[in-house]
Write an enzyme that holds these catalytic residues in place. Structure first.
Site, PDB file in Angstrom:
ATOM      1  N   LYS A   1      23.892 -60.581  98.389  1.00  0.00           N
ATOM      2  CA  LYS A   1      25.219 -60.657  97.758  1.00  0.00           C
ATOM      3  C   LYS A   1      25.482 -62.071  97.231  1.00  0.00           C
ATOM      4  O   LYS A   1      25.970 -62.243  96.113  1.00  0.00           O
ATOM      5  CB  LYS A   1      26.317 -60.238  98.749  1.00  0.00           C
ATOM      6  CG  LYS A   1      26.260 -58.776  99.159  1.00  0.00           C
ATOM      7  CD  LYS A   1      26.487 -57.835  97.988  1.00  0.00           C
ATOM      8  CE  LYS A   1      26.442 -56.373  98.382  1.00  0.00           C
ATOM      9  NZ  LYS A   1      26.420 -55.470  97.220  1.00  0.00           N
TER      10      LYS A   1
ATOM     11  N   SER B   1      30.952 -58.920  98.931  1.00  0.00           N
ATOM     12  CA  SER B   1      31.344 -58.647 100.314  1.00  0.00           C
ATOM     13  C   SER B   1      31.840 -59.918 100.981  1.00  0.00           C
ATOM     14  O   SER B   1      31.416 -61.026 100.618  1.00  0.00           O
ATOM     15  CB  SER B   1      30.110 -58.135 101.068  1.00  0.00           C
ATOM     16  OG  SER B   1      30.313 -58.204 102.455  1.00  0.00           O
TER      17      SER B   1
ATOM     18  N   TYR C   1      20.712 -59.072 103.830  1.00  0.00           N
ATOM     19  CA  TYR C   1      21.709 -58.317 103.067  1.00  0.00           C
ATOM     20  C   TYR C   1      22.751 -59.268 102.477  1.00  0.00           C
ATOM     21  O   TYR C   1      23.075 -59.222 101.288  1.00  0.00           O
ATOM     22  CB  TYR C   1      22.389 -57.262 103.957  1.00  0.00           C
ATOM     23  CG  TYR C   1      23.717 -56.819 103.411  1.00  0.00           C
ATOM     24  CD1 TYR C   1      23.772 -55.991 102.290  1.00  0.00           C
ATOM     25  CD2 TYR C   1      24.919 -57.252 103.973  1.00  0.00           C
ATOM     26  CE1 TYR C   1      24.994 -55.617 101.751  1.00  0.00           C
ATOM     27  CE2 TYR C   1      26.133 -56.882 103.453  1.00  0.00           C
ATOM     28  CZ  TYR C   1      26.176 -56.064 102.335  1.00  0.00           C
ATOM     29  OH  TYR C   1      27.376 -55.710 101.795  1.00  0.00           O
TER      30      TYR C   1
END
Ligand code: UDP
Length: 337
Positions: free
Chosen positions: A151, A124, A147
């Site tokens: 990643k 992302s 979050y």
């Protein structure tokens, strides 16, 4: 070519599965339906005219994951499965680290054990932290929430594995803002509860499920004061995965990082106007305070993906709005309707 698609019942996964089947790949899905609806399978099967095998289990379960790899002869994996809500990750950091890292551990261990050497990974733009304007792949990576850290960490884990197992091939795809739906209107994004993201929220206002759009901040240093993002149609994004998978078949390099975005920024108000055009009427909104953690501007420099994958986005913001609206108006309650 047989491809395992983790999270293949989810929003981006389902659109990618449909394109993979159309491109001639055999597809097997693993999904635990933590953020997907079983109805999507029948919709994918109707779009592709084939039956698509689906295994419903949690990928953090190493034994079940290994058993699947033992019984199927995969040529590659596209790994979408993961928790993705920024706010929830702040509330439940351990759940995010355990689930997102744990599923990657299971998959990569099983790949190594059963000699599967190609992995396309859902990363992302969040790995660029607050430096997301005209982001190039060589920019330093860091995150501002759990979050995002999952990643950053998963990218690092895959790089480390690539050093130890140099025959493996990894594509780290850094998505900007995926929106839109299949042009048939039969599959699309179906968030549970109140949508966190802009386009699903606008769609629910347009269909009458929510009263008005709250625009988070009107005083950013942008074209009209509202936040600017690089929206990418989910069909273009799905095509990017197939291009990346093909590139992994041909490359000598173990790890590739590619931005998947259009390179163009669109403000909240510009997206709202595109949606109003698609719907044919005004959509009520109010400008409210900024959302904590938001940045003003995010857009990709997609030059590397354009050159190395022979891929670029094709669909306009107007098509994103029109396709989202077709999905939302045909399925006001999402897949549960
Ligand atoms: N946004 C908004 N109202 C909403 C949801 C989002 O104004 O209900 C804005 C948000 O502040 C940002 C843009 O829309 O500028 C995209 O937000 P989204 O959550 O979709 O993506 P992200 O912030 O993760 O890029």
């Amino acid at each position: 070519m047989k491809i395992l698609v983790s999270g293949g019942a989810g929003y981006i996964g389902s659109h990618t599965v449909v394109q993979l089947v159309a491109a001639g790949y055999d597809v097997v899905i693993v999904d635990n339906f933590s953020n997907a609806h079983p109805t999507v399978l029948a919709r994918m099967e109707s779009l592709t005219g084939t039956s698509i095998p689906l295994h419903s289990f949690d990928l953090t379960d190493h034994d079940k994951t290994e058993h699947l790899f033992a019984t199927e002869d995969f040529d590659g994996v596209i790994h979408f499965a993961g928790h993705k809500a920024v706010g929830e990750s702040v509330e439940k950091p351990l759940d995010y680290y355990e689930n997102n890292l744990g599923s990657t551990f299971s998959i990569v261990r099983a790949m190594q054990r059963y000699d599967v050497d190609k992995l396309v990974f859902s990363s992302s733009a969040t790995v660029y932290g607050e430096d997301q304007a005209a982001a190039t792949e060589d920019r330093r990576t860091y995150a501002t929430n759990p979050y995002g850290w999952t990643k950053v960490m998963q990218e690092q884990i895959l790089r480390d594995v690539a050093v130890a197992a140099p025959h493996m091939r990894f594509a780290l795809l850094r998505y900007f803002n995926p929106v839109g739906a299949h042009p048939s209107g039969t599959i699309g994004e179906d968030p549970s509860g109140i949508p966190n993201n802009l386009v699903p929220y606008i769609a629910q206002v347009a269909v009458g499920k929510r009263e008005k759009l709250m625009i988070f901040g009107g005083d950013y240093d942008t074209v009209d004061g509202t936040g600017v993002r690089d929206y990418i149609h989910v069909e273009d994004l799905a095509a990017g995965h197939i291009a990346a998978l093909k590139a992994l078949e041909e490359t000598d390099e173990a790890v590739h990082t590619w931005n998947l975005g259009s390179g163009k920024g669109t403000s909240v108000l510009e997206m709202l106007r595109a949606f109003e055009k698609a719907v044919g009427r005004e959509i009520p909104y109010e400008i409210v305070a900024r959302r904590p953690g938001d940045i003003a501007t995010s857009y990709a420099d997609p030059t590397k993906a354009n050159a190395e994958l022979g891929w670029s986005t094709k669909k306009t913001v107007e098509e994103m709005a029109a396709d989202t609206w077709r999905w939302q108006s045909q399925n006001p309650e999402g897949f549960a309707g």
